[in-house]
Design a protein around this motif. Sequence first.
Motif, PDB file in Angstrom:
ATOM      1  N   GLU A 160       9.270 -61.651  -1.405  1.00 17.39           N
ATOM      2  CA  GLU A 160       9.838 -61.253  -0.112  1.00 17.39           C
ATOM      3  C   GLU A 160       9.174 -62.016   1.030  1.00 17.39           C
ATOM      4  O   GLU A 160       9.842 -62.505   1.938  1.00 17.39           O
ATOM      5  CB  GLU A 160       9.672 -59.748   0.106  1.00 17.39           C
ATOM      6  CG  GLU A 160      10.531 -58.891  -0.794  1.00 17.39           C
ATOM      7  CD  GLU A 160      10.199 -57.404  -0.676  1.00 17.39           C
ATOM      8  OE1 GLU A 160       9.532 -56.998   0.312  1.00 17.39           O
ATOM      9  OE2 GLU A 160      10.593 -56.646  -1.574  1.00 17.39           O
ATOM     10  N   PHE A 161       7.845 -62.116   0.979  1.00 12.43           N
ATOM     11  CA  PHE A 161       7.092 -62.827   2.007  1.00 12.43           C
ATOM     12  C   PHE A 161       7.513 -64.303   2.064  1.00 12.43           C
ATOM     13  O   PHE A 161       7.713 -64.866   3.143  1.00 12.43           O
ATOM     14  CB  PHE A 161       5.592 -62.698   1.737  1.00 12.43           C
ATOM     15  CG  PHE A 161       4.729 -63.315   2.787  1.00 12.43           C
ATOM     16  CD1 PHE A 161       4.384 -62.600   3.926  1.00 12.43           C
ATOM     17  CD2 PHE A 161       4.261 -64.611   2.648  1.00 12.43           C
ATOM     18  CE1 PHE A 161       3.592 -63.168   4.904  1.00 12.43           C
ATOM     19  CE2 PHE A 161       3.459 -65.198   3.609  1.00 12.43           C
ATOM     20  CZ  PHE A 161       3.128 -64.473   4.750  1.00 12.43           C
ATOM     21  N   CYS A 162       7.643 -64.922   0.889  1.00 12.44           N
ATOM     22  CA  CYS A 162       8.032 -66.327   0.825  1.00 12.44           C
ATOM     23  C   CYS A 162       9.438 -66.530   1.388  1.00 12.44           C
ATOM     24  O   CYS A 162       9.694 -67.519   2.086  1.00 12.44           O
ATOM     25  CB  CYS A 162       7.963 -66.832  -0.615  1.00 12.44           C
ATOM     26  SG  CYS A 162       6.276 -67.025  -1.219  1.00 12.44           S
ATOM     27  N   LYS A 163      10.322 -65.628   1.064  1.00 12.34           N
ATOM     28  CA  LYS A 163      11.695 -65.728   1.566  1.00 12.34           C
ATOM     29  C   LYS A 163      11.704 -65.640   3.100  1.00 12.34           C
ATOM     30  O   LYS A 163      12.391 -66.417   3.768  1.00 12.34           O
ATOM     31  CB  LYS A 163      12.553 -64.617   0.959  1.00 12.34           C
ATOM     32  CG  LYS A 163      14.016 -64.765   1.217  1.00 12.34           C
ATOM     33  CD  LYS A 163      14.807 -63.718   0.451  1.00 12.34           C
ATOM     34  CE  LYS A 163      16.288 -63.925   0.681  1.00 12.34           C
ATOM     35  NZ  LYS A 163      17.087 -62.958  -0.065  1.00 12.34           N
ATOM     36  N   GLU A 164      10.930 -64.725   3.662  1.00 13.24           N
ATOM     37  CA  GLU A 164      10.854 -64.560   5.116  1.00 13.24           C
ATOM     38  C   GLU A 164      10.306 -65.802   5.818  1.00 13.24           C
ATOM     39  O   GLU A 164      10.709 -66.114   6.931  1.00 13.24           O
ATOM     40  CB  GLU A 164       9.951 -63.379   5.475  1.00 13.24           C
ATOM     41  CG  GLU A 164      10.533 -62.023   5.223  1.00 13.24           C
ATOM     42  CD  GLU A 164       9.537 -60.906   5.510  1.00 13.24           C
ATOM     43  OE1 GLU A 164       8.587 -61.124   6.299  1.00 13.24           O
ATOM     44  OE2 GLU A 164       9.710 -59.825   4.931  1.00 13.24           O
ATOM     45  N   HIS A 165       9.366 -66.489   5.169  1.00 15.20           N
ATOM     46  CA  HIS A 165       8.668 -67.611   5.804  1.00 15.20           C
ATOM     47  C   HIS A 165       9.092 -68.986   5.278  1.00 15.20           C
ATOM     48  O   HIS A 165       8.474 -70.001   5.627  1.00 15.20           O
ATOM     49  CB  HIS A 165       7.150 -67.438   5.651  1.00 15.20           C
ATOM     50  CG  HIS A 165       6.643 -66.227   6.368  1.00 15.20           C
ATOM     51  ND1 HIS A 165       6.375 -66.224   7.716  1.00 15.20           N
ATOM     52  CD2 HIS A 165       6.385 -64.965   5.930  1.00 15.20           C
ATOM     53  CE1 HIS A 165       5.961 -65.020   8.086  1.00 15.20           C
ATOM     54  NE2 HIS A 165       5.965 -64.239   7.011  1.00 15.20           N
ATOM     55  N   GLY A 166      10.119 -69.016   4.441  1.00 17.57           N
ATOM     56  CA  GLY A 166      10.639 -70.291   3.951  1.00 17.57           C
ATOM     57  C   GLY A 166       9.708 -71.059   3.030  1.00 17.57           C
ATOM     58  O   GLY A 166       9.701 -72.284   3.033  1.00 17.57           O
ATOM     59  N   VAL A 167       8.925 -70.345   2.242  1.00 15.28           N
ATOM     60  CA  VAL A 167       8.005 -70.978   1.292  1.00 15.28           C
ATOM     61  C   VAL A 167       8.633 -70.895  -0.103  1.00 15.28           C
ATOM     62  O   VAL A 167       9.145 -69.851  -0.506  1.00 15.28           O
ATOM     63  CB  VAL A 167       6.627 -70.280   1.306  1.00 15.28           C
ATOM     64  CG1 VAL A 167       5.691 -70.908   0.287  1.00 15.28           C
ATOM     65  CG2 VAL A 167       6.015 -70.323   2.692  1.00 15.28           C
ATOM     66  N   ARG A 168       8.594 -71.999  -0.842  1.00 13.53           N
ATOM     67  CA  ARG A 168       9.187 -72.029  -2.191  1.00 13.53           C
ATOM     68  C   ARG A 168       8.379 -71.164  -3.153  1.00 13.53           C
ATOM     69  O   ARG A 168       7.170 -71.304  -3.261  1.00 13.53           O
ATOM     70  CB  ARG A 168       9.209 -73.466  -2.695  1.00 13.53           C
ATOM     71  CG  ARG A 168       9.812 -73.596  -4.079  1.00 13.53           C
ATOM     72  CD  ARG A 168       9.872 -75.072  -4.457  1.00 13.53           C
ATOM     73  NE  ARG A 168      10.471 -75.238  -5.762  1.00 13.53           N
ATOM     74  CZ  ARG A 168       9.853 -75.796  -6.801  1.00 13.53           C
ATOM     75  NH1 ARG A 168       8.628 -76.251  -6.675  1.00 13.53           N
ATOM     76  NH2 ARG A 168      10.463 -75.922  -7.951  1.00 13.53           N
TER      77      ARG A 168
END
Length: 173
Positions: A118-126
Amino acid sequence: MAASTGFVVWLSALVAYIPVGSWGNWERLLYLVVSHNVAGLLHVQICLSHFTMETYHGVPYKGEEDEWFRMQLATTMNIDCPAWLDWFHIGLQFQIEHHLWPRLPCHNLRYASKLVQEFCKEHGVRYYMPKWVDAQVELVAHMKETAIKARDLKKGDAGFYESPIWEGLNAQG
Protein backbone atom coordinates in the motif's frame (compact mmCIF):
# COMPACT_ATOMS: atom_id res chain seq x y z
CA MET A 1 38.53 -28.74 -6.49
CA ALA A 2 40.55 -28.27 -3.32
CA ALA A 3 37.66 -26.44 -1.68
CA SER A 4 35.24 -29.27 -2.53
CA THR A 5 37.68 -31.86 -1.20
CA GLY A 6 38.15 -29.82 1.98
CA PHE A 7 34.38 -29.60 2.43
CA VAL A 8 33.92 -33.36 2.03
CA VAL A 9 36.70 -34.06 4.54
CA TRP A 10 35.27 -31.55 7.04
CA LEU A 11 31.69 -32.84 6.66
CA SER A 12 32.83 -36.47 6.96
CA ALA A 13 34.72 -35.68 10.16
CA LEU A 14 31.72 -33.78 11.54
CA VAL A 15 29.31 -36.62 10.79
CA ALA A 16 31.72 -39.22 12.18
CA TYR A 17 31.65 -37.47 15.56
CA ILE A 18 27.85 -37.32 15.85
CA PRO A 19 26.99 -39.57 18.78
CA VAL A 20 24.71 -42.40 17.74
CA GLY A 21 21.91 -43.91 19.72
CA SER A 22 19.73 -46.94 19.09
CA TRP A 23 19.42 -46.16 15.36
CA GLY A 24 23.17 -46.36 14.81
CA ASN A 25 24.48 -44.84 11.61
CA TRP A 26 20.92 -44.14 10.43
CA GLU A 27 20.99 -41.11 12.76
CA ARG A 28 24.01 -39.76 10.91
CA LEU A 29 22.31 -40.32 7.56
CA LEU A 30 19.15 -38.62 8.86
CA TYR A 31 21.25 -35.62 9.93
CA LEU A 32 22.73 -35.34 6.42
CA VAL A 33 19.33 -35.59 4.71
CA VAL A 34 17.59 -33.07 6.97
CA SER A 35 20.46 -30.56 7.01
CA HIS A 36 20.90 -30.63 3.23
CA ASN A 37 17.15 -30.29 2.62
CA VAL A 38 16.90 -27.27 4.93
CA ALA A 39 20.01 -25.68 3.44
CA GLY A 40 18.74 -26.40 -0.06
CA LEU A 41 15.41 -24.69 0.57
CA LEU A 42 17.18 -21.68 2.09
CA HIS A 43 19.57 -21.49 -0.86
CA VAL A 44 16.80 -21.63 -3.49
CA GLN A 45 14.75 -18.96 -1.71
CA ILE A 46 17.71 -16.60 -1.34
CA CYS A 47 18.71 -17.09 -4.99
CA LEU A 48 15.16 -16.34 -6.12
CA SER A 49 14.82 -13.26 -3.95
CA HIS A 50 18.16 -11.65 -4.72
CA PHE A 51 20.08 -12.88 -7.78
CA THR A 52 17.86 -11.40 -10.49
CA MET A 53 17.43 -8.03 -8.83
CA GLU A 54 19.43 -4.87 -9.31
CA THR A 55 22.94 -4.75 -7.89
CA TYR A 56 23.92 -1.49 -6.32
CA HIS A 57 27.14 0.18 -7.43
CA GLY A 58 28.67 3.26 -5.91
CA VAL A 59 28.19 5.19 -2.72
CA PRO A 60 24.75 4.52 -1.25
CA TYR A 61 22.21 6.97 0.05
CA LYS A 62 23.25 10.04 -1.93
CA GLY A 63 19.72 11.22 -2.57
CA GLU A 64 16.06 10.33 -2.69
CA GLU A 65 16.46 7.97 -5.67
CA ASP A 66 18.72 5.62 -3.69
CA GLU A 67 17.68 6.15 -0.10
CA TRP A 68 17.54 3.10 2.16
CA PHE A 69 13.86 2.12 1.68
CA ARG A 70 14.03 2.34 -2.11
CA MET A 71 17.27 0.33 -2.18
CA GLN A 72 15.66 -2.51 -0.22
CA LEU A 73 12.87 -2.70 -2.78
CA ALA A 74 15.21 -2.39 -5.78
CA THR A 75 17.60 -5.14 -4.68
CA THR A 76 15.09 -7.67 -3.30
CA MET A 77 11.85 -9.31 -4.39
CA ASN A 78 9.12 -11.32 -2.74
CA ILE A 79 7.62 -14.55 -4.02
CA ASP A 80 3.85 -14.61 -4.41
CA CYS A 81 2.37 -17.76 -2.92
CA PRO A 82 -0.83 -18.69 -1.08
CA ALA A 83 -0.98 -18.30 2.71
CA TRP A 84 -1.26 -22.07 3.20
CA LEU A 85 2.32 -22.40 1.85
CA ASP A 86 3.80 -20.03 4.44
CA TRP A 87 4.90 -23.03 6.52
CA PHE A 88 6.94 -24.32 3.56
CA HIS A 89 8.66 -21.01 2.78
CA ILE A 90 9.14 -20.24 6.51
CA GLY A 91 8.70 -16.53 5.82
CA LEU A 92 11.56 -16.37 3.30
CA GLN A 93 9.13 -15.49 0.51
CA PHE A 94 8.84 -12.04 2.12
CA GLN A 95 12.42 -10.88 1.60
CA ILE A 96 11.46 -7.23 1.14
CA GLU A 97 9.83 -7.08 4.56
CA HIS A 98 12.65 -9.14 6.05
CA HIS A 99 15.14 -6.54 4.80
CA LEU A 100 13.02 -3.69 6.14
CA TRP A 101 12.42 -5.34 9.54
CA PRO A 102 14.96 -8.17 10.05
CA ARG A 103 13.62 -9.14 13.49
CA LEU A 104 9.91 -9.18 12.56
CA PRO A 105 8.47 -12.64 13.38
CA CYS A 106 7.53 -14.81 10.39
CA HIS A 107 3.84 -14.86 11.27
CA ASN A 108 3.67 -11.05 10.81
CA LEU A 109 5.41 -10.86 7.44
CA ARG A 110 2.30 -11.41 5.29
CA TYR A 111 0.48 -8.55 7.05
CA ALA A 112 3.57 -6.33 6.81
CA SER A 113 3.73 -7.12 3.09
CA LYS A 114 0.24 -5.71 2.58
CA LEU A 115 1.22 -2.52 4.42
CA VAL A 116 4.40 -2.09 2.37
CA GLN A 117 2.51 -2.72 -0.89
CA GLU A 118 0.00 0.00 0.00
CA PHE A 119 2.81 2.40 0.93
CA CYS A 120 4.65 1.69 -2.34
CA LYS A 121 1.50 2.23 -4.37
CA GLU A 122 0.90 5.61 -2.66
CA HIS A 123 4.47 6.78 -3.30
CA GLY A 124 5.08 5.26 -6.73
CA VAL A 125 7.77 2.80 -5.63
CA ARG A 126 8.03 -0.54 -7.48
CA TYR A 127 7.09 -3.56 -5.35
CA TYR A 128 8.07 -6.73 -7.20
CA MET A 129 6.37 -10.00 -6.27
CA PRO A 130 6.25 -12.62 -9.06
CA LYS A 131 4.75 -16.07 -8.73
CA TRP A 132 7.11 -18.96 -7.80
CA VAL A 133 7.34 -20.39 -11.33
CA ASP A 134 7.86 -16.94 -12.91
CA ALA A 135 10.67 -16.24 -10.42
CA GLN A 136 12.30 -19.59 -11.29
CA VAL A 137 12.17 -18.81 -15.02
CA GLU A 138 13.60 -15.34 -14.40
CA LEU A 139 16.41 -16.77 -12.24
CA VAL A 140 17.44 -19.38 -14.82
CA ALA A 141 17.43 -16.73 -17.58
CA HIS A 142 19.59 -14.41 -15.43
CA MET A 143 22.03 -17.22 -14.61
CA LYS A 144 22.31 -18.07 -18.31
CA GLU A 145 22.99 -14.42 -19.14
CA THR A 146 25.66 -14.27 -16.42
CA ALA A 147 27.28 -17.50 -17.67
CA ILE A 148 27.42 -16.15 -21.23
CA LYS A 149 29.08 -12.95 -19.99
CA ALA A 150 31.58 -14.98 -17.96
CA ARG A 151 32.35 -17.24 -20.92
CA ASP A 152 33.32 -14.23 -23.04
CA LEU A 153 35.81 -12.90 -20.48
CA LYS A 154 39.49 -13.37 -21.17
CA LYS A 155 42.21 -14.07 -18.63
CA GLY A 156 43.34 -10.75 -17.19
CA ASP A 157 40.19 -9.02 -18.42
CA ALA A 158 39.34 -6.29 -15.93
CA GLY A 159 35.69 -6.83 -16.82
CA PHE A 160 35.64 -9.95 -14.65
CA TYR A 161 35.97 -7.72 -11.60
CA GLU A 162 32.80 -5.93 -12.65
CA SER A 163 30.79 -9.06 -13.40
CA PRO A 164 27.85 -10.57 -11.45
CA ILE A 165 30.04 -13.58 -10.63
CA TRP A 166 32.72 -11.44 -8.96
CA GLU A 167 30.06 -9.43 -7.12
CA GLY A 168 28.43 -12.61 -5.86
CA LEU A 169 31.69 -14.19 -4.77
CA ASN A 170 32.65 -11.07 -2.86
CA ALA A 171 29.16 -10.15 -1.56
CA GLN A 172 29.27 -6.83 -3.34
CA GLY A 173 26.20 -4.91 -4.40
